[in-house]
Design a protein around this motif. Sequence first.
Motif, PDB file in Angstrom:
ATOM      1  N   PHE A 152       0.832  -1.191   0.000  1.00 53.03           N
ATOM      2  CA  PHE A 152       0.000   0.000   0.000  1.00 53.03           C
ATOM      3  C   PHE A 152       0.872   1.247   0.000  1.00 53.03           C
ATOM      4  CE2 PHE A 152      -2.891  -3.185   1.527  1.00 53.03           C
ATOM      5  CZ  PHE A 152      -4.144  -2.773   1.102  1.00 53.03           C
ATOM      6  N   SER A 153       0.288   2.320  -0.500  1.00 52.39           N
ATOM      7  CA  SER A 153       0.946   3.620  -0.504  1.00 52.39           C
ATOM      8  C   SER A 153       0.286   4.530   0.526  1.00 52.39           C
ATOM      9  CB  SER A 153       0.835   4.260  -1.892  1.00 52.39           C
ATOM     10  OG  SER A 153       1.264   5.604  -1.860  1.00 52.39           O
ATOM     11  N   LEU A 154       1.090   5.311   1.229  1.00 46.12           N
ATOM     12  CA  LEU A 154       0.571   6.328   2.128  1.00 46.12           C
ATOM     13  C   LEU A 154       0.615   7.714   1.490  1.00 46.12           C
ATOM     14  CD1 LEU A 154       2.187   5.005   5.428  1.00 46.12           C
ATOM     15  CD2 LEU A 154      -0.179   4.736   4.656  1.00 46.12           C
ATOM     16  N   SER A 155       0.879   7.741   0.177  1.00 42.98           N
ATOM     17  CA  SER A 155       0.887   8.998  -0.577  1.00 42.98           C
ATOM     18  C   SER A 155      -0.450   9.294  -1.228  1.00 42.98           C
ATOM     19  CB  SER A 155       1.963   8.943  -1.675  1.00 42.98           C
ATOM     20  OG  SER A 155       3.244   8.838  -1.130  1.00 42.98           O
ATOM     21  N   LYS A 156      -1.336   8.312  -1.301  1.00 41.51           N
ATOM     22  CA  LYS A 156      -2.578   8.493  -2.061  1.00 41.51           C
ATOM     23  C   LYS A 156      -3.690   8.991  -1.147  1.00 41.51           C
ATOM     24  CE  LYS A 156      -0.444   6.821  -5.713  1.00 41.51           C
ATOM     25  NZ  LYS A 156       0.884   6.517  -5.148  1.00 41.51           N
ATOM     26  N   HIS A 157      -4.583   8.118  -0.661  1.00 38.95           N
ATOM     27  CA  HIS A 157      -5.660   8.568   0.208  1.00 38.95           C
ATOM     28  C   HIS A 157      -5.131   9.280   1.457  1.00 38.95           C
ATOM     29  CE1 HIS A 157      -8.051   5.549  -2.066  1.00 38.95           C
ATOM     30  NE2 HIS A 157      -9.077   6.344  -1.779  1.00 38.95           N
ATOM     31  N   VAL A 158      -4.070   8.743   2.042  1.00 38.04           N
ATOM     32  CA  VAL A 158      -3.539   9.322   3.273  1.00 38.04           C
ATOM     33  C   VAL A 158      -2.978  10.717   3.023  1.00 38.04           C
ATOM     34  CG1 VAL A 158      -1.825   9.025   5.118  1.00 38.04           C
ATOM     35  CG2 VAL A 158      -3.105   7.050   4.264  1.00 38.04           C
ATOM     36  N   GLY A 159      -2.412  10.931   1.823  1.00 41.35           N
ATOM     37  CA  GLY A 159      -1.910  12.245   1.459  1.00 41.35           C
ATOM     38  C   GLY A 159      -0.610  12.628   2.124  1.00 41.35           C
ATOM     39  N   ALA A 160       0.158  11.634   2.598  1.00 46.87           N
ATOM     40  CA  ALA A 160       1.397  11.936   3.302  1.00 46.87           C
ATOM     41  C   ALA A 160       2.556  12.222   2.362  1.00 46.87           C
ATOM     42  CB  ALA A 160       1.769  10.777   4.230  1.00 46.87           C
TER      43      ALA A 160
ATOM     44  N   ARG B 247       0.236  11.730  11.617  1.00 44.73           N
ATOM     45  CA  ARG B 247      -0.841  12.722  11.726  1.00 44.73           C
ATOM     46  C   ARG B 247      -1.839  12.581  10.585  1.00 44.73           C
ATOM     47  NH1 ARG B 247       3.701  15.702  13.257  1.00 44.73           N
ATOM     48  NH2 ARG B 247       3.907  16.664  11.204  1.00 44.73           N
ATOM     49  N   LYS B 248      -1.337  12.307   9.388  1.00 46.82           N
ATOM     50  CA  LYS B 248      -2.231  12.124   8.238  1.00 46.82           C
ATOM     51  C   LYS B 248      -3.089  10.870   8.406  1.00 46.82           C
ATOM     52  CE  LYS B 248      -1.155  15.518   5.326  1.00 46.82           C
ATOM     53  NZ  LYS B 248      -2.157  16.423   4.716  1.00 46.82           N
ATOM     54  N   LEU B 249      -2.485   9.803   8.916  1.00 45.78           N
ATOM     55  CA  LEU B 249      -3.232   8.561   9.116  1.00 45.78           C
ATOM     56  C   LEU B 249      -4.386   8.740  10.092  1.00 45.78           C
ATOM     57  CD1 LEU B 249      -0.585   5.686   9.195  1.00 45.78           C
ATOM     58  CD2 LEU B 249      -2.687   5.724   7.854  1.00 45.78           C
ATOM     59  N   ASP B 250      -4.230   9.655  11.027  1.00 41.49           N
ATOM     60  CA  ASP B 250      -5.297   9.905  12.002  1.00 41.49           C
ATOM     61  C   ASP B 250      -6.589  10.360  11.329  1.00 41.49           C
ATOM     62  OD1 ASP B 250      -3.676   9.222  14.112  1.00 41.49           O
ATOM     63  OD2 ASP B 250      -3.119  11.279  14.620  1.00 41.49           O
ATOM     64  N   HIS B 251      -6.490  10.911  10.124  1.00 43.12           N
ATOM     65  CA  HIS B 251      -7.661  11.463   9.431  1.00 43.12           C
ATOM     66  C   HIS B 251      -8.106  10.581   8.254  1.00 43.12           C
ATOM     67  CE1 HIS B 251      -7.440  15.229  11.696  1.00 43.12           C
ATOM     68  NE2 HIS B 251      -6.130  15.177  11.521  1.00 43.12           N
ATOM     69  N   LEU B 252      -7.572   9.358   8.172  1.00 41.78           N
ATOM     70  CA  LEU B 252      -7.869   8.510   7.017  1.00 41.78           C
ATOM     71  C   LEU B 252      -9.363   8.229   6.869  1.00 41.78           C
ATOM     72  CD1 LEU B 252      -7.080   6.767   4.629  1.00 41.78           C
ATOM     73  CD2 LEU B 252      -6.535   4.915   6.225  1.00 41.78           C
ATOM     74  N   ASP B 253     -10.045   7.915   7.950  1.00 42.40           N
ATOM     75  CA  ASP B 253     -11.470   7.588   7.838  1.00 42.40           C
ATOM     76  C   ASP B 253     -12.287   8.770   7.318  1.00 42.40           C
ATOM     77  OD1 ASP B 253     -11.356   4.921   8.628  1.00 42.40           O
ATOM     78  OD2 ASP B 253     -11.358   5.447  10.751  1.00 42.40           O
ATOM     79  N   GLU B 254     -11.916   9.988   7.705  1.00 40.57           N
ATOM     80  CA  GLU B 254     -12.608  11.166   7.192  1.00 40.57           C
ATOM     81  C   GLU B 254     -12.399  11.299   5.687  1.00 40.57           C
ATOM     82  OE1 GLU B 254     -11.206  14.566   9.417  1.00 40.57           O
ATOM     83  OE2 GLU B 254     -10.980  13.305  11.205  1.00 40.57           O
ATOM     84  N   VAL B 255     -11.170  11.059   5.237  1.00 39.51           N
ATOM     85  CA  VAL B 255     -10.866  11.152   3.805  1.00 39.51           C
ATOM     86  C   VAL B 255     -11.632  10.091   3.029  1.00 39.51           C
ATOM     87  CG1 VAL B 255      -9.044  10.961   2.067  1.00 39.51           C
ATOM     88  CG2 VAL B 255      -8.600  12.174   4.211  1.00 39.51           C
TER      89      VAL B 255
END
Length: 405
Positions: A134-142, A259-267
């Motif tokens: 998985f990438s943390l650059s896409k939905h997570v936006g990191a 910090r970005k992962l904390d908002h994943l469900d909202e995204v």
Amino acid sequence: MRGRLGRECVYVPSCRFGLFVALRHWCPPGGRVLMSPVNDDVIFFVVLAAGLRPVQAPLNPLDASIDVDAVPDELWGSLSAVLTTNLYGNPDDAPRLRAKCDALRIPLLEDGAHAIGSEVGGRPVGSWGDASVFSLSKHVGAKAGGFLSCADPGLREALEKTCEDLLLPGRLTAELTYTVRPYAEAAVRGLRLRRAAWATMRMLGLMEREEIRMPLRAEDLGRAVGAAPDLTASDSWVRVDLHDYRLRSGGLRLGRIGRKLDHLDEVLAACRAGTEQLLSTRWARPGPGRAGEVSGAGVGGAGGSGARPVAQPLFRVPLFVADRDASIAALARRGIVVGYLYDPPLDDYAGAGFTDLSPDPDGARWFARHALPVDPLRARQVIDVLEESGARPAEAPGGLEPTRG
């Protein structure tokens, strides 16, 4: 992520790095890997760097998933592994691919870069394969990081050791560049300096393509393939648009990712809402449950009989327009950049010297030529632009009726 997938996860500096580790662990040298021809060319070069032969699969023209029934029996028997793509978050048919791989006793590897919130068969994408990345650059936006998951928890230590052996030391300059990048991008956007933004990204090695596909450089690539498995020999292809792909992550980078992962469900909730909105337009296409939706029966497995299909939280929603270039230009005039295009398909791009050609390339060619991947977080703006520009839906491929929206 362990809690989301129900399996062990190992942090990696990028999805492409994690995929290289997975391919080296699960595939024998010289093995043949079935993959989608509508995919980022970086992934193609990662497969080559791992010392493997890419085999291009026939695709469903509506969502670019592997068409399991169109893969000839003799081709199945020649494979060492299957690699899914889950393009834009639309899942490949993982349950059937899992059954095929089990029958052949070969690994199923899932690329979930675009599909961190998607489901198939009532389970998350990434929970079907022997391994998934998985990438943390896409939905997570990191804009950094990824992870490698494995079905067998006993393999975690070995995978971590392989990662450690392949990682390069972190650099302070890379950490500082990563730290200031979002502020610089925000300033450029606020000043409407798009040309300056592109020039700056090129200077920093964050955007290196003049065209959709990077130059193949066949002679140089042949030498790199001859040296495989060797990530360093293929570095000039694998690093494109992400030079930090194998650097150890420092505290600044890891802090922002957390910090970005904390908002994943909202995204994901916002992406799902935008996906539903875009799928209601006349530029969406029909399909089994329609591309981008989890159907009540069949592949998706969500809901009961007769339940309304539920939209996946797509990373990009593929709309289909008759004149894609005109639509891209109309969106650009409103500050909406269309990325994540994969045209032409990989077999047309690379040729038989570097990959086995798809036994049925028409579905991939139709999708690659007509798909307009748009950000569901900008759904309303995209719809307004396409309406105002008079964008016409693409003519459906043979045997399919156009969507009424």
